[in-house]
Write an enzyme that holds these catalytic residues in place. Structure first.
Site, PDB file in Angstrom:
ATOM      1  N   GLY A   1       0.794  -1.227   0.000  1.00 50.88           N
ATOM      2  CA  GLY A   1       0.000   0.000   0.000  1.00 50.88           C
ATOM      3  C   GLY A   1       0.823   1.271   0.000  1.00 50.88           C
ATOM      4  O   GLY A   1       0.439   2.251   0.620  1.00 50.88           O
TER       5      GLY A   1
ATOM      6  N   SER B   1       0.484  -3.711   5.508  1.00 49.73           N
ATOM      7  CA  SER B   1       0.715  -3.791   6.939  1.00 49.73           C
ATOM      8  C   SER B   1       1.278  -2.469   7.432  1.00 49.73           C
ATOM      9  O   SER B   1       2.205  -1.923   6.838  1.00 49.73           O
ATOM     10  CB  SER B   1       1.697  -4.915   7.261  1.00 49.73           C
ATOM     11  OG  SER B   1       2.118  -4.794   8.604  1.00 49.73           O
TER      12      SER B   1
ATOM     13  N   ILE C   1       5.022  -2.469   8.007  1.00 48.32           N
ATOM     14  CA  ILE C   1       6.004  -2.366   6.917  1.00 48.32           C
ATOM     15  C   ILE C   1       6.003  -0.930   6.429  1.00 48.32           C
ATOM     16  O   ILE C   1       4.981  -0.424   5.984  1.00 48.32           O
ATOM     17  CB  ILE C   1       5.649  -3.304   5.750  1.00 48.32           C
ATOM     18  CG1 ILE C   1       5.516  -4.753   6.249  1.00 48.32           C
ATOM     19  CG2 ILE C   1       6.684  -3.211   4.646  1.00 48.32           C
ATOM     20  CD1 ILE C   1       5.073  -5.731   5.184  1.00 48.32           C
TER      21      ILE C   1
ATOM     22  N   GLU D   1       8.494  12.019  -4.665  1.00 49.95           N
ATOM     23  CA  GLU D   1       7.969  13.286  -4.163  1.00 49.95           C
ATOM     24  C   GLU D   1       7.931  14.322  -5.270  1.00 49.95           C
ATOM     25  O   GLU D   1       7.193  15.279  -5.198  1.00 49.95           O
ATOM     26  CB  GLU D   1       8.829  13.770  -3.007  1.00 49.95           C
ATOM     27  CG  GLU D   1       8.748  12.840  -1.808  1.00 49.95           C
ATOM     28  CD  GLU D   1       9.411  13.444  -0.596  1.00 49.95           C
ATOM     29  OE1 GLU D   1      10.448  14.101  -0.771  1.00 49.95           O
ATOM     30  OE2 GLU D   1       8.893  13.257   0.515  1.00 49.95           O
ATOM     31  N   ALA D   2       8.750  14.125  -6.286  1.00 44.35           N
ATOM     32  CA  ALA D   2       8.728  15.057  -7.418  1.00 44.35           C
ATOM     33  C   ALA D   2       8.241  14.295  -8.642  1.00 44.35           C
ATOM     34  O   ALA D   2       8.516  13.115  -8.792  1.00 44.35           O
ATOM     35  CB  ALA D   2      10.107  15.630  -7.664  1.00 44.35           C
TER      36      ALA D   2
ATOM     37  N   LYS E   1       5.962  22.533  -9.963  1.00 40.62           N
ATOM     38  CA  LYS E   1       7.323  22.239 -10.400  1.00 40.62           C
ATOM     39  C   LYS E   1       7.458  22.538 -11.892  1.00 40.62           C
ATOM     40  O   LYS E   1       6.685  22.021 -12.691  1.00 40.62           O
ATOM     41  CB  LYS E   1       7.632  20.763 -10.123  1.00 40.62           C
ATOM     42  CG  LYS E   1       8.982  20.312 -10.669  1.00 40.62           C
ATOM     43  CD  LYS E   1       9.245  18.849 -10.375  1.00 40.62           C
ATOM     44  CE  LYS E   1      10.483  18.394 -11.124  1.00 40.62           C
ATOM     45  NZ  LYS E   1      10.729  16.956 -10.979  1.00 40.62           N
TER      46      LYS E   1
ATOM     47  N   VAL F   1       1.580 -10.841   4.216  1.00 40.78           N
ATOM     48  CA  VAL F   1       1.426 -12.063   3.432  1.00 40.78           C
ATOM     49  C   VAL F   1       2.452 -13.081   3.923  1.00 40.78           C
ATOM     50  O   VAL F   1       3.655 -12.815   3.919  1.00 40.78           O
ATOM     51  CB  VAL F   1       1.633 -11.773   1.931  1.00 40.78           C
ATOM     52  CG1 VAL F   1       1.573 -13.071   1.124  1.00 40.78           C
ATOM     53  CG2 VAL F   1       0.590 -10.774   1.431  1.00 40.78           C
TER      54      VAL F   1
ATOM     55  N   THR G   1      11.087  10.191 -12.281  1.00 45.91           N
ATOM     56  CA  THR G   1      10.287   9.320 -13.135  1.00 45.91           C
ATOM     57  C   THR G   1       9.544   8.212 -12.382  1.00 45.91           C
ATOM     58  O   THR G   1       8.782   7.465 -12.991  1.00 45.91           O
ATOM     59  CB  THR G   1      11.176   8.643 -14.202  1.00 45.91           C
ATOM     60  OG1 THR G   1      12.340   8.115 -13.569  1.00 45.91           O
ATOM     61  CG2 THR G   1      11.579   9.647 -15.258  1.00 45.91           C
TER      62      THR G   1
ATOM     63  N   ILE H   1       7.009   7.973 -10.214  1.00 48.67           N
ATOM     64  CA  ILE H   1       5.549   7.947 -10.289  1.00 48.67           C
ATOM     65  C   ILE H   1       5.088   7.761 -11.726  1.00 48.67           C
ATOM     66  O   ILE H   1       4.091   7.090 -11.995  1.00 48.67           O
ATOM     67  CB  ILE H   1       4.963   9.213  -9.634  1.00 48.67           C
ATOM     68  CG1 ILE H   1       5.045   9.036  -8.121  1.00 48.67           C
ATOM     69  CG2 ILE H   1       3.530   9.472 -10.104  1.00 48.67           C
ATOM     70  CD1 ILE H   1       4.404  10.125  -7.314  1.00 48.67           C
TER      71      ILE H   1
END
Lengths: 503, 495
Positions: free
Chosen positions: A15, A42, A45, A52-53, A81, A188, A347, A349
């Site tokens: 997640g 979880s 974790i 972030e950019a 940005k 898991v 790059t 995301i």
């Protein structure tokens, strides 16, 4: 089609940014009315919180989800940005901007940069960024979107966002949960496979629960719980070209002007990022532990913050490269489980987003045609490889020889595909990216020229304009860019007006 | 400073030579490059014609070719696509129309909704949702540019009388300043992989920095260069012979070409203002030209009049279409059969890549392999589009067609067929001339129906979807009704 043939149950493992991006997109497009979409994660974790950019195509993802941009920026403590400033990459004391904007306007069917190269050859000495509204606005710390109702002939302002990845995941989580995605807390413990076909069948959680599904999305991070540990996809290691394998990250208090760009500063054994957000500044040092120790890198980073640290530094380990196959059977890996490229050009995301849009386009039936996975894997591999080449160019073209790291980078062999681009640029000032490539001619020009690669020639059609006519047009374009930027407010004022995060 | 190209000589004939001459004059002539055409005797006959895709109009605009005058001079007729008859067995037909903008619903391709509805019993063909296909069938076409309240506007292709088109282009090129020397070629003088001069029949030698081979399949220059042999595509494209003839003009003028399957190939009928051009493409092995002519005339249901011209060809591509200072364009570089109107498209692709890669430096020309790669990439996509027609045919019990169906095809095409067959997505490569909707129109037309559809389609309630289908059909019918006929459309342009 028969109901039994359809995928009904989808499970997302993990997640972080990737997991919640997948969940939100599936909930919007596939829908939870006819499908069950479950995300298992979880709280124990930690997430990496990469990305972030971002780069401008993220606007398409927001549009897909129907996200209001101002709300999104406000909720994530985000800023706007216009590009990335590279400091000390060519040599100490040197800096250049890779903005998201276009240089000038194309004339006679060829890019403006050829005309600019011609003018430089004839003795002009005009900074190319004066012909690029985004670069010039970034330099002046200004920002504005393309005004609504602007004439179609006015070039658009190209921009992306810088934001708090933790808040982004939370923002997408609420978006996804509102649309019916079920979140399951747990780890898991075991992955079930059909013994005959090898396809994944279910997940056994550490508390004894079982989650069955028709289709699995692996967003479990570097390790690749499903795609690698279960399905053995294999990994192409690219660390001979991109030797960094660690990052130490720490947020610090906001200071100075709120810059509308990310900064990447070359350091002894890698580079340091600086990402300005509304409520803090993100910092990190990407390095290779073969050249700099973790302690030395952490000390160096902490000593160079421009504000009070707001947390303890965290170290991440990675191997740059790409999964041999990120879609196998009924499992697709999205995010770090599919590969890793350092965030030098923001790059991470985008790679997630690209995988999601391909998954949605090719969304399969239960019995999955091999052609779908093959095409998906081919497209993802091409995207990773061409993006990798762009990153490698930053390192290869350095003049620095002050540390072992930079001496290695300067003299290393590069992939043939990059070699061909560098040769072409050297001879004629362009790289001719293929249609599928993410970074286009203007991106390559900003970075290769910025990194000191001066072409020997330019497109001969640029000679078509008489010298005085060329001078007149350059002046006109520069004046137009200057006038446009002068109308833009300070970035901080723009943020305060339209999307200030709650204090 | 590098040494620039000062002179380019185009050796060739017909549309390839003059389109490239005009294109280079417009692009680099203004930088002082001298552009000369050494024109070899034409291979065209009065029966010949050129089919053109809509993209030719864009090239004409760039080159300053006046559309109305061109159509008038060339007895040109606009075309919205091609109707394929008999490829799926006797009695079958479909239209591949050139509108590429079928409206999406909720950002999902219309095709996906159609696949779902078809699975639930919808009997309406995909092409009935195409404005261009509907207009073509009624001999009408749009007279106004696209607007906010209409379906996306589309540009027609053309059918042009070949000799007249060449004459028209030549006039334009000469007016633009291209030098012209009619001649026959005796020899080329070569040093290594560079041509130093060409020798004309009268003994004149002509030198240049760059030589363009626009001689068509003869490949008079590139054919003599080292390493430029042809890679054949004959294993997938079985036709090797072309027959050209004329039939009387059709009234009213159709807004499409019609391509009918024959026992050993196909025959195409292409309306012009004063006649109908007829082309048959077939495998010479196992049939005589006379038999083909008789079968073609019967299949096309037209009387054939006047001359009949027969020629051979081989589909394939030069391994290196640019060697040293010799660059091949058109059929000298890539041979394809006259299906899907690809001939002028190949010329256009060569011209645009040559301009994009115009050498910075006259003595080295490292651009050559890039041109080769670009041509190979473009040509492979066009080739695959042609092969798809054969590969998907459903004519039973005819050896030519059985072989074509079983010949397999390149992996690039196989990937398109597999993915489309499973989920209705067309995986496009770089350098595609035809876009996803062209591919899907042809795939579906030939009977390849995707097995599944995008699940997002289910988000639209069936009732709403049916209403949007009906509304679309209604809009198409209304818009077509308001369109002028081909004759009126032409009269408004050409007086």
């Amino acid at each position: 089609m028969e109901d039994a043939e359809r995928i009904r149950r989808i499970v997302i493992v993990g997640g972080g940014t990737a997991g919640w991006m997948v969940a939100a997109a599936l909930a919007k497009v596939v829908g939870t009315r006819t499908h069950s979409i479950t995300l298992v994660e979880s709280d124990q974790i930690g997430t990496v919180g990469v990305g972030e950019a971002t780069i401008p195509p993220i606007a398409l993802f927001n549009k897909l989800l129907g996200i209001d941009e101002d709300t999104f920026v406000r909720e994530t403590g985000g800023t706007f940005k216009l590009g990335i400033e590279f400091v000390d990459w060519l040599r100490l004391g040197h800096r250049y901007m890779h903005s998201f904007g276009l240089f000038g306007v194309d004339m006679n069917g060829i890019p403006f940069t050829h005309y600019w190269l011609r003018s430089m050859r004839n003795g002009a000495a005009t900074d190319k960024d004066l012909f690029n509204a985004e670069a010039e606005a970034a330099r002046q710390g200004r920002f504005a979107r393309t005004p609504p109702g602007a004439p179609a002939t006015m070039p658009r302002i190209n921009y992306a966002f810088q934001f708090d990845a933790g808040r982004y995941a939370a923002f997408l989580r609420s978006h996804a949960e509102e649309r019916g995605v079920e979140r399951v807390e747990g780890r898991v413990a075991q992955v079930g496979r059909d013994s005959a076909s090898g396809v994944l069948t279910d997940l056994l959680l550490d508390d004894g629960r079982t989650l069955g599904a028709d289709f699995f999305v692996d967003c479990s991070g570097f390790g690749g719980l499903l795609i690698e540990k279960t399905l053995g996809a294999g990994y192409q290691d690219w660390s001979r070209w991109l030797p960094a394998n660690r990052a130490v990250a720490v947020p610090c208090a906001r200071s100075g002007t709120l810059l509308p760009y990310t900064r990447a500063t070359a350091r002894e054994g890698g580079w340091q990022w600086r990402i300005p957000l509304q409520h803090r500044t993100g910092n990190g040092y990407v390095f290779s532990d073969g050249f700099v120790s973790e302690t030395a890198a952490t000390d160096a980073l902490m000593g160079r913050l421009d504000g009070e640290p707001l947390a303890d530094p965290r170290v991440l380990k990675f191997v740059t490269g790409c999964r041999q196959r990120s879609w196998i059977g009924n499992c697709v890996a999205v995010g770090l489980s599919s590969g890793f490229l350092e965030p030098l050009e923001s790059t991470s995301i985008h790679l997630i987003q690209a995988a999601i849009s391909k998954l949605l386009a090719f969304f399969p039936q239960r019995r999955i045609e091999p052609a779908i996975a093959e095409r998906f894997n081919r497209e993802m591999t091409l995207l990773y490889e061409t993006t990798r080449d762009f990153l490698v160019a930053h390192y290869k073209l350095t003049e620095r020889d002050d540390t072992e790291f930079w001496r290695y980078c300067r003299t290393m062999d590069v992939p043939d595909t990059l070699r061909a681009k560098l040769d072409l640029f050297r001879s004629r000032g362009e790289v001719m990216p293929a249609g599928h490539e993410l970074f286009r001619e203007g991106n390559w020009f900003a970075v290769l020229y910025g990194q000191g690669l001066e072409p020997d020639g330019y497109h001969p059609i640029a000679d078509a304009l008489a010298a005085d006519e060329l001078g007149r047009r350059l002046d006109q374009i520069r004046a137009g860019v200057g006038a446009r930027v002068a109308t833009m407010p300070a970035h901080s004022a723009f943020v305060a007006r339209c999307c200030a995060a709650p204090a | 400073m590098t040494r620039r190209i000062e002179k380019v000589v185009i050796v060739g004939r017909d549309a390839a030579a003059w389109l490239v001459a005009l294109g280079l004059q417009r692009a680099v002539g203004q930088t002082g490059v001298k552009v000369q055409v050494v024109e070899l005797p034409s291979l065209l006959q009065p029966v010949d014609f050129y089919p053109a895709l809509p993209s030719l109009a864009g090239l004409h605009a760039l080159l300053g070719v006046p559309e109305a005058a061109m159509l008038k001079a060339c007895r040109g007729v606009p075309t919205l696509g091609q109707r394929f008859v008999g490829w799926g067995g006797e009695g079958s037909s479909f239209v591949h129309a050139y509108d590429i903008q079928r409206p999406a619903i909720e950002q999902i391709d219309f095709l996906q909704y159609w696949v779902k509805a078809r699975g639930q019993g919808l009997k309406i063909a995909l092409e009935d949702f195409s404005l261009a296909a509907a207009a073509a069938k009624q001999g009408r076409l749009s007279d106004t540019p696209a607007g906010p309240d209409t379906l996306a506007g589309f540009q027609p292709g053309y059918h042009l009388d070949a000799l007249r088109y060449v004459r028209f282009l030549r006039g334009g090129a000469l007016a633009a300043g291209v030098e012209h020397r009619p001649a026959t070629l005796d020899a080329i003088r070569r040093e290594g992989d560079r041509i130093t001069a060409i020798v004309l029949h009268d003994g004149t030698e002509i030198g240049a920095d760059l030589f363009v081979d626009a001689t068509g399949a003869e490949a008079a220059l590139i054919g003599q260069m080292p390493g430029a042999e042809v890679t054949s595509w004959g294993e997938w494209l079985g036709c090797d012979r072309i027959l050209a003839a004329s039939a009387p003009v059709l009234r009213p003028l159709p807004a499409f070409g019609q391509v009918t399957a024959l026992r050993n190939g196909w025959v195409g009928l292409y309306p012009l203002q004063d006649r109908t051009a007829l082309i048959a493409s077939y495998a010479a092995d196992g049939t005589s030209d006379q038999d083909v002519l008789a079968e073609a005339a019967a299949a096309a249901r037209v009387p054939v009049s006047g001359d009949v011209v027969v020629s051979s060809f081989e589909p394939g591509i030069r391994a290196r279409p640019w060697v040293g200072n010799c660059v091949a364009v058109g059929a000298a570089a890539v041979g394809l059969e006259p299906l899907d109107a690809v001939q002028l498209q190949i010329v256009q692709i060569g011209l645009s890549n040559l301009v994009a890669l115009w050498p910075v430096e006259a003595d080295t020309m490292p651009e050559a392999p890039l041109y080769g790669a670009a041509m190979a990439s473009h040509a492979a996509n066009l080739r695959d589009f042609q092969i798809a027609h054969y590969r998907l045919n459903r004519r039973a019990g005819q050896p030519f067609w059985d072989r074509a169906r079983d010949a397999g095809g390149p992996a690039s095409l196989q990937a398109k067929l597999s993915l489309f067959g499973s989920c209705g997505q067309v995986p496009l490569y770089d350098d595609e001339s035809f876009l996803a909707q062209n591919w899907s129109a042809v795939f579906v037309g030939h009977g390849l129906i995707p097995k599944s559809y995008n699940p997002a389609v289910d988000a639209v309630p069936p009732q709403e979807q049916m209403e949007s289908f009906q509304k679309l059909l209604h809009v198409i019918a209304e818009e077509v009704r308001a369109m002028p006929t081909v004759e009126t459309w032409l009269a408004r342009r050409t007086g």
